[in-house]
Design a protein around this motif. Structure first.
Motif, PDB file in Angstrom:
ATOM      1  N   GLY A 135       0.811  -1.209   0.000  1.00  0.00           N
ATOM      2  CA  GLY A 135       0.000   0.000   0.000  1.00  0.00           C
ATOM      3  C   GLY A 135       0.844   1.258   0.000  1.00  0.00           C
ATOM      4  O   GLY A 135       1.994   1.261   0.437  1.00  0.00           O
ATOM      5  N   PHE A 136       0.258   2.331  -0.493  1.00  0.00           N
ATOM      6  CA  PHE A 136       0.965   3.609  -0.610  1.00  0.00           C
ATOM      7  C   PHE A 136       0.012   4.751  -0.263  1.00  0.00           C
ATOM      8  O   PHE A 136      -1.128   4.515   0.128  1.00  0.00           O
ATOM      9  CB  PHE A 136       1.539   3.752  -2.023  1.00  0.00           C
ATOM     10  CG  PHE A 136       2.484   2.628  -2.363  1.00  0.00           C
ATOM     11  CD1 PHE A 136       3.829   2.715  -2.041  1.00  0.00           C
ATOM     12  CD2 PHE A 136       2.015   1.456  -2.932  1.00  0.00           C
ATOM     13  CE1 PHE A 136       4.696   1.658  -2.308  1.00  0.00           C
ATOM     14  CE2 PHE A 136       2.872   0.394  -3.214  1.00  0.00           C
ATOM     15  CZ  PHE A 136       4.215   0.504  -2.896  1.00  0.00           C
ATOM     16  N   HIS A 137       0.487   5.973  -0.370  1.00  0.00           N
ATOM     17  CA  HIS A 137      -0.284   7.177   0.003  1.00  0.00           C
ATOM     18  C   HIS A 137      -0.661   7.170   1.480  1.00  0.00           C
ATOM     19  O   HIS A 137      -1.582   7.876   1.900  1.00  0.00           O
ATOM     20  CB  HIS A 137      -1.554   7.320  -0.853  1.00  0.00           C
ATOM     21  CG  HIS A 137      -1.292   7.551  -2.309  1.00  0.00           C
ATOM     22  ND1 HIS A 137      -1.963   6.870  -3.299  1.00  0.00           N
ATOM     23  CD2 HIS A 137      -0.417   8.375  -2.935  1.00  0.00           C
ATOM     24  CE1 HIS A 137      -1.517   7.258  -4.485  1.00  0.00           C
ATOM     25  NE2 HIS A 137      -0.579   8.182  -4.281  1.00  0.00           N
ATOM     26  N   GLY A 138       0.049   6.391   2.287  1.00  0.00           N
ATOM     27  CA  GLY A 138      -0.302   6.278   3.697  1.00  0.00           C
ATOM     28  C   GLY A 138      -0.178   7.580   4.464  1.00  0.00           C
ATOM     29  O   GLY A 138      -0.962   7.843   5.385  1.00  0.00           O
ATOM     30  N   GLY A 156      -4.571  -1.665  -8.655  1.00  0.00           N
ATOM     31  CA  GLY A 156      -5.715  -0.925  -8.127  1.00  0.00           C
ATOM     32  C   GLY A 156      -6.465  -0.101  -9.137  1.00  0.00           C
ATOM     33  O   GLY A 156      -6.959  -0.602 -10.158  1.00  0.00           O
ATOM     34  N   LEU A 157      -6.597   1.196  -8.856  1.00  0.00           N
ATOM     35  CA  LEU A 157      -7.438   2.099  -9.633  1.00  0.00           C
ATOM     36  C   LEU A 157      -6.836   2.420 -10.998  1.00  0.00           C
ATOM     37  O   LEU A 157      -5.634   2.248 -11.222  1.00  0.00           O
ATOM     38  CB  LEU A 157      -7.647   3.405  -8.858  1.00  0.00           C
ATOM     39  CG  LEU A 157      -8.260   3.284  -7.464  1.00  0.00           C
ATOM     40  CD1 LEU A 157      -8.359   4.669  -6.820  1.00  0.00           C
ATOM     41  CD2 LEU A 157      -9.616   2.611  -7.508  1.00  0.00           C
ATOM     42  N   VAL A 158      -7.670   2.922 -11.905  1.00  0.00           N
ATOM     43  CA  VAL A 158      -7.186   3.495 -13.159  1.00  0.00           C
ATOM     44  C   VAL A 158      -6.531   4.830 -12.811  1.00  0.00           C
ATOM     45  O   VAL A 158      -7.171   5.710 -12.228  1.00  0.00           O
ATOM     46  CB  VAL A 158      -8.339   3.715 -14.154  1.00  0.00           C
ATOM     47  CG1 VAL A 158      -7.819   4.395 -15.417  1.00  0.00           C
ATOM     48  CG2 VAL A 158      -9.020   2.387 -14.489  1.00  0.00           C
ATOM     49  N   MET A 159      -5.265   4.984 -13.135  1.00  0.00           N
ATOM     50  CA  MET A 159      -4.510   6.184 -12.757  1.00  0.00           C
ATOM     51  C   MET A 159      -4.131   6.996 -13.984  1.00  0.00           C
ATOM     52  O   MET A 159      -4.563   6.702 -15.086  1.00  0.00           O
ATOM     53  CB  MET A 159      -3.269   5.762 -11.955  1.00  0.00           C
ATOM     54  CG  MET A 159      -3.620   5.097 -10.644  1.00  0.00           C
ATOM     55  SD  MET A 159      -2.183   4.376  -9.795  1.00  0.00           S
ATOM     56  CE  MET A 159      -2.553   2.632  -9.936  1.00  0.00           C
ATOM     57  N   GLY A 160      -3.313   8.018 -13.774  1.00  0.00           N
ATOM     58  CA  GLY A 160      -2.936   8.889 -14.880  1.00  0.00           C
ATOM     59  C   GLY A 160      -2.299   8.126 -16.020  1.00  0.00           C
ATOM     60  O   GLY A 160      -2.740   8.221 -17.179  1.00  0.00           O
ATOM     61  N   ASN A 176      -2.421  11.902  -9.968  1.00  0.00           N
ATOM     62  CA  ASN A 176      -1.879  11.158 -11.104  1.00  0.00           C
ATOM     63  C   ASN A 176      -1.679   9.704 -10.707  1.00  0.00           C
ATOM     64  O   ASN A 176      -1.955   8.785 -11.470  1.00  0.00           O
ATOM     65  CB  ASN A 176      -0.566  11.776 -11.576  1.00  0.00           C
ATOM     66  CG  ASN A 176      -0.073  11.122 -12.855  1.00  0.00           C
ATOM     67  OD1 ASN A 176      -0.792  11.059 -13.842  1.00  0.00           O
ATOM     68  ND2 ASN A 176       1.152  10.620 -12.838  1.00  0.00           N
ATOM     69  N   GLY A 177      -1.202   9.495  -9.474  1.00  0.00           N
ATOM     70  CA  GLY A 177      -1.257   8.189  -8.847  1.00  0.00           C
ATOM     71  C   GLY A 177      -2.489   8.180  -7.957  1.00  0.00           C
ATOM     72  O   GLY A 177      -2.838   9.200  -7.362  1.00  0.00           O
ATOM     73  N   ALA A 178      -3.156   7.053  -7.877  1.00  0.00           N
ATOM     74  CA  ALA A 178      -4.425   7.027  -7.144  1.00  0.00           C
ATOM     75  C   ALA A 178      -4.574   5.716  -6.395  1.00  0.00           C
ATOM     76  O   ALA A 178      -4.195   4.651  -6.887  1.00  0.00           O
ATOM     77  CB  ALA A 178      -5.603   7.215  -8.103  1.00  0.00           C
ATOM     78  N   TYR A 222     -15.913   4.237 -12.251  1.00  0.00           N
ATOM     79  CA  TYR A 222     -16.531   2.937 -11.989  1.00  0.00           C
ATOM     80  C   TYR A 222     -15.600   2.065 -11.149  1.00  0.00           C
ATOM     81  O   TYR A 222     -16.037   1.414 -10.186  1.00  0.00           O
ATOM     82  CB  TYR A 222     -16.856   2.250 -13.311  1.00  0.00           C
ATOM     83  CG  TYR A 222     -17.421   0.854 -13.155  1.00  0.00           C
ATOM     84  CD1 TYR A 222     -18.714   0.652 -12.668  1.00  0.00           C
ATOM     85  CD2 TYR A 222     -16.670  -0.267 -13.516  1.00  0.00           C
ATOM     86  CE1 TYR A 222     -19.236  -0.628 -12.538  1.00  0.00           C
ATOM     87  CE2 TYR A 222     -17.186  -1.549 -13.380  1.00  0.00           C
ATOM     88  CZ  TYR A 222     -18.464  -1.725 -12.892  1.00  0.00           C
ATOM     89  OH  TYR A 222     -18.987  -2.992 -12.757  1.00  0.00           O
ATOM     90  N   ARG A 223     -14.307   2.051 -11.500  1.00  0.00           N
ATOM     91  CA  ARG A 223     -13.334   1.265 -10.734  1.00  0.00           C
ATOM     92  C   ARG A 223     -13.292   1.734  -9.289  1.00  0.00           C
ATOM     93  O   ARG A 223     -13.287   0.942  -8.357  1.00  0.00           O
ATOM     94  CB  ARG A 223     -11.958   1.381 -11.391  1.00  0.00           C
ATOM     95  CG  ARG A 223     -10.833   0.600 -10.705  1.00  0.00           C
ATOM     96  CD  ARG A 223     -10.805  -0.858 -11.099  1.00  0.00           C
ATOM     97  NE  ARG A 223     -10.659  -1.027 -12.534  1.00  0.00           N
ATOM     98  CZ  ARG A 223      -9.495  -1.030 -13.201  1.00  0.00           C
ATOM     99  NH1 ARG A 223      -8.362  -0.856 -12.539  1.00  0.00           N
ATOM    100  NH2 ARG A 223      -9.472  -1.218 -14.506  1.00  0.00           N
ATOM    101  N   LEU A 224     -13.268   3.059  -9.087  1.00  0.00           N
ATOM    102  CA  LEU A 224     -13.239   3.588  -7.722  1.00  0.00           C
ATOM    103  C   LEU A 224     -14.519   3.238  -6.974  1.00  0.00           C
ATOM    104  O   LEU A 224     -14.467   2.841  -5.800  1.00  0.00           O
ATOM    105  CB  LEU A 224     -13.041   5.101  -7.743  1.00  0.00           C
ATOM    106  CG  LEU A 224     -13.125   5.803  -6.379  1.00  0.00           C
ATOM    107  CD1 LEU A 224     -12.101   5.237  -5.404  1.00  0.00           C
ATOM    108  CD2 LEU A 224     -12.941   7.305  -6.536  1.00  0.00           C
TER     109      LEU A 224
END
Length: 377
Positions: free
Chosen positions: A155-158, A212-216, A188-190, A282-284
């Motif tokens: 995991g990231f963005h912690g 994970g999510l669709v990102m930039g 841009n990263g999500a 939709y992914r989110l």
């Protein structure tokens, strides 16, 4: 305590000089800037040295330096003082975050060379997620592969997520460490994180920031067989890495990774832009619905990060998918130019939806001052 915060990326360095002024109650920005690595022929070390000298000339030498480090692996569960051993470990984790970790290590070495003896602290994006239970972090791969390599969900963005939860607790008048929330850090990263009683219990990014999510420019979730297919057709590992990390995501769907440009195209009815908004939202929404279960029912859904905070279109598109679950958007509040923490859902929404500004540099400054156990004026 005056803390110089260094937030290095693959192509740039953001830096803030902060006065912590009573951790954790205050955090004033004395100076900030951004350096593009490509703009300077001196290399990262030389470029950073110039920044440090300019800060010292204009503001005096700081009391400490706080570094954002993307990947701490299994070694670091909290901020640590920087030593030569810590720098070596950060470099060794470069296979999992090759561009970001190398930049962090370069910054630490350059600062130590210029200001020997000045305290430096590493604050890790992965630390907040070390509370994820094994059943959510373990990939179903053979034991020998798991043991031979660091294969797990990190995991990231912690840093951003933890601060967003703390700020939301204050906004909602909830006790510290009590919040159940689904936090979407969208830039841009999500990524999106399930937070239960203030602790991460699941998150969309995995061993690396690609999942994970669709990102930039990153694809997010996909069938791993696609990698085998590309390799079988003659692509190299480097080719696959470039395609999935740098040429996928919103860029591949809309021709651009800039959500502002995509939003303009969406309103014009451009098919690529419409598809990009639909696919990413939709992914989110799928993750939000799943993580609502993981936290036992959220007290709030939180949008943070550059797109999460600033794109009314992206928030509206995401919540439209969640309408069958009782999520209801307040259109006026969502379109408002109001800044700071705010609610963008209706009073009748099944779950409050908040926008919480991200301020990673503030969190890093506070963590640095807290670890060093000082509050110099």
């Amino acid at each position: 305590m005056r803390v110089l915060v260094l937030n290095p990326g693959s192509s740039s360095l953001k830096y803030h000089l902060r006065e912590t002024a009573g951790v954790p109650t205050g955090n004033a920005v004395l100076h900030s800037g951004q350096l593009e690595w490509a703009d300077d022929q001196q290399g990262r070390g030389g470029s950073l040295r110039r920044v440090l000298l300019e800060v010292e000339r204009d503001f005096g030498r700081p009391d400490a330096i706080g570094h954002r480090v993307v990947h701490g692996g299994e070694s670091y569960t909290s901020p640590v003082s920087v030593t030569s051993d810590v720098i070596a470990m950060i470099r060794s984790l470069g296979t999992l975050a090759p561009l970001h970790n190398a930049s962090s290590a370069d910054c630490m070495e350059a600062a130590a060379d210029l200001w020997p003896g000045l305290p430096q602290v590493a604050v890790f994006d992965t630390s907040f997620h070390r509370s994820i239970p094994d059943f959510a972090s373990r990939y179903a791969v053979p034991e020998n592969a798991y043991m031979a390599h660091p294969i797990r969900r990190y995991g990231f963005h912690g840093i951003s997520v933890e601060l967003a939860c703390r700020d939301a607790e204050g906004f909602l008048a909830k006790p510290n460490g009590s919040l159940n929330a689904v936090v979407a850090h969208i830039g841009n990263g999500a990524s999106v994180t399930a937070v239960k009683a203030g602790r991460s219990v699941d998150t969309s990014m995995g061993m690396t920031p690609l999942e994970g999510l669709v990102m930039g420019t990153r694809c997010g979730d996909l069938d791993p067989a696609l990698v085998l297919l590309m390799l079988g057709e003659g692509a190299t590992a480097s080719d696959v890495d470039d395609i999935l990390n740098h040429r996928s995501g919103l860029l591949s769907l809309a021709g651009t990774a800039d959500m502002r440009t995509i939003a303009a195209g969406f309103h014009r009815g451009d098919p690529g832009a419409v598809l990009a908004v639909q696919a990413s939202s939709y992914r989110l929404a799928k993750y939000i619905a799943a993580y609502a279960m993981a936290v036992g029912g959220p007290d709030a859904v939180i949008f943070t990060g550059g797109i999460g905070e600033n794109s009314a279109l992206y928030r509206a598109a995401t919540l439209e998918w969640l309408r069958p679950l009782g999520y209801a958007l307040d259109e006026d509040a969502n379109q408002s130019d109001q800044t700071g923490i705010r609610t963008v859902s209706t009073t009748g929404s099944a779950v409050p939806v908040l926008v919480v500004p991200s301020d990673e540099e503030r969190a890093i400054a506070e963590s640095t001052a807290s670890l060093l156990g000082s509050d110099k004026k």
